[in-house]
Design a protein around this motif. Structure first.
Motif, short mmCIF file in Angstrom:
data_model
loop_
_atom_site.label_atom_id
_atom_site.label_comp_id
_atom_site.label_asym_id
_atom_site.label_seq_id
_atom_site.Cartn_x
_atom_site.Cartn_y
_atom_site.Cartn_z
N HIS A 188 0.84 -1.19 0.00
CA HIS A 188 0.00 0.00 0.00
C HIS A 188 0.88 1.25 0.00
O HIS A 188 1.86 1.33 0.75
N PRO A 189 0.57 2.25 -0.83
CA PRO A 189 1.43 3.43 -0.94
C PRO A 189 1.50 4.28 0.33
O PRO A 189 2.47 5.01 0.52
N CYS B 251 2.73 1.08 3.58
CA CYS B 251 4.08 0.56 3.25
C CYS B 251 4.58 -0.48 4.26
O CYS B 251 5.78 -0.62 4.46
#
Length: 133
Positions: free
Chosen positions: A96-97, A100
């Protein structure tokens, strides 16, 4: 006087006593406080943009609730957490951006290696006694 006492045509004074019962009011406020973090998680996860990475974060938010209102239910919540979380949840969290994988333990990274390499989810090798945060 309890609500089941009202089933047999209550009098006005019985209704008044029930409405003004501070014990019932306090119990309702306590239950509302316990359900607050669960309601927040449900609102978040019912979003059109929610992902399984968000699910893991919401589970942890409930488990790590700083108000300790769910302390008595913590063992039951942890059991459900262990049943619900799969390596795919952790992998999604790692990729997930925003998340992380910043709050995941090194052991969790190892458990997710099968998802990355083989594309298959394998059963967790251990149960989690507390979230990885």
């Amino acid at each position: 006087l309890y609500y089941h006492d009202l089933l047999n045509k209550p009098t006005a004074s019985q209704i008044r006593n029930l409405v003004h019962n501070i014990g019932i009011y306090n119990e309702a406020k306590h239950l509302e406080k316990q359900l607050q973090p669960i309601g927040v998680a449900m609102d978040s996860l019912q979003s059109d943009t929610a992902t399984i990475a968000d699910a893991r974060e919401q589970w942890c938010a409930i488990l790590l609730n700083t108000d300790n209102v769910l302390e008595l239910q913590k063992a039951k919540i942890m059991k459900k957490f262990n049943q619900a979380m799969t390596p795919k949840h952790y992998l999604a969290n790692m990729l997930h951006p925003i998340y992380c994988g910043r709050n995941l333990s090194p052991g969790t990274y190892r458990d997710c290696s099968g998802v990355c390499i083989r594309g298959k989810s394998r059963a967790p090798t251990r149960t989690v006694s507390s979230p990885d945060r």
